[in-house]
Design an enzyme around this catalytic site. Structure first.
Site, PDB file in Angstrom:
ATOM      1  N   SER A 185     -11.378   5.850   4.973  1.00  0.00           N
ATOM      2  CA  SER A 185     -11.324   6.751   3.821  1.00  0.00           C
ATOM      3  C   SER A 185     -11.906   6.083   2.587  1.00  0.00           C
ATOM      4  CB  SER A 185      -9.871   7.145   3.540  1.00  0.00           C
ATOM      5  OG  SER A 185      -9.739   7.862   2.326  1.00  0.00           O
ATOM      6  N   TYR A 198      -0.878   4.915   2.299  1.00  0.00           N
ATOM      7  CA  TYR A 198      -1.991   5.476   3.066  1.00  0.00           C
ATOM      8  C   TYR A 198      -3.264   4.662   2.846  1.00  0.00           C
ATOM      9  CZ  TYR A 198      -5.645   8.910   4.303  1.00  0.00           C
ATOM     10  OH  TYR A 198      -6.747   9.538   4.824  1.00  0.00           O
TER      11      TYR A 198
END
Length: 294
Positions: A185, A198
């Site tokens: 990401s 995360y």
């Protein structure tokens, strides 16, 4: 084909999107993500390949599953039992292409389910040539002091533990020419204060992919890469993945002025899985809507 302005190709506002409990379902969304069901056209790049995609029932995993099938691959998808409705839709889409599809329900925070995901893939497809470690948990928290041990533990086990365990099992069955791909990401490079746990896992995926490539490429002829999406419109966002006030205008702060769609990522996974990327390993391919990565 006419040129399309990428800034206006997809929506940038989602004011009517209902909030869901994590993990959420694509099929319950008002503004459903584009998974490529009506747009992705294959060209045989993955003929005869056998792929396992974790978290393949929705979002990026689902778009990748559809693209793989249209490129000629048989596909197994792992998913949580509560995501059955989403999984059934993707299984039907794979089978519509004349490919073998295997749905594997189970919580990958448990070791036995990680092992079973690979075993059922090998049994159902006759082997495994492609692994996409995509299953991830993203739940926002208001700063470090509000991330509970239970939340942190759940994110680590869903993201890092599952990818480590599934990969360890899959490598036992993979032959030279196989491909492993991690879904990382933009958060690995530009972490948001609401997504600290995360973001840690996505940075770890970058590192894992590069380190694993150092081992598996020379020893086994297995390529290992990653895809780093920017803000992507998936069910993760309204299902506790972002603060409620962020969802309505999610992704507007990107250089593109909108979030990406899962279908816009599928080609990156196809490329890394295919012979077109035969000289690519240890790489992270950024699909970030213009955000710069190191």
């Amino acid at each position: 084909m006419a040129l399309i302005d990428p800034r206006t190709k997809y929506p940038s506002e989602f004011p009517s999107e209902p909030r869901q409990d994590n993990p959420g379902r694509d099929t319950a969304m008002v503004t459903e993500p584009d998974l490529g069901l009506d747009s992705y056209t294959g060209s045989g790049k993955l003929d005869g390949r056998r792929a396992l995609i974790t978290g393949g029932d929705s979002g990026i995993g689902a778009a990748t599953a559809i693209a793989f099938a249209r490129e000629g691959a048989d596909v197994a998808i792992s998913h949580l039992p509560e995501e059955q409705e989403d999984a059934e839709r993707i299984i039907a889409a794979i089978e519509k292409e004349g490919r073998t599809a295997v749905a594997i329900p189970g919580d990958l925070t448990e070791l036995e389910n990680c092992v079973a995901a690979v075993e059922k893939t090998v049994s159902g497809l006759g082997g495994i040539d492609i692994l996409v470690n995509n299953a991830s948990r993203q739940v926002w928290n208001d700063g470090l002091l509000n991330i509970s041990d239970e939340d942190f533990d759940a994110t680590m086990k869903t993201n890092i533990y599952s990818a480590f365990r599934v990969t360890k099992e899959a490598v036992k069955h993979m032959e030279p020419g196989s491909s492993i791909i991690f879904s990382t990401s933009i958060q690995a490079y530009q972490p948001s204060k609401e997504l600290l746990d995360y973001a840690i896992t996505k940075a770890a995926f970058n590192n894992f992919a590069k380190g694993l490539s150092e081992e598996l490429l020379p020893s086994k002829g297995i390529r290992v890469n990653a895809v780093a999406p920017g803000p992507i419109w998936t069910v993760i966002q309204p299902a506790e993945g972002q603060p409620k006030e962020v969802v309505d205008n999610f992704g507007q702060g990107s250089k593109m002025g909108r979030p990406g769609q899962p279908a816009e990522l599928a080609g990156a996974y196809v490329f890394l899985a295919s012979e077109d990327a035969s000289y690519v390993s240890g790489e992270t391919l950024a699909v970030t809507g213009g955000a710069l990565t190191p």
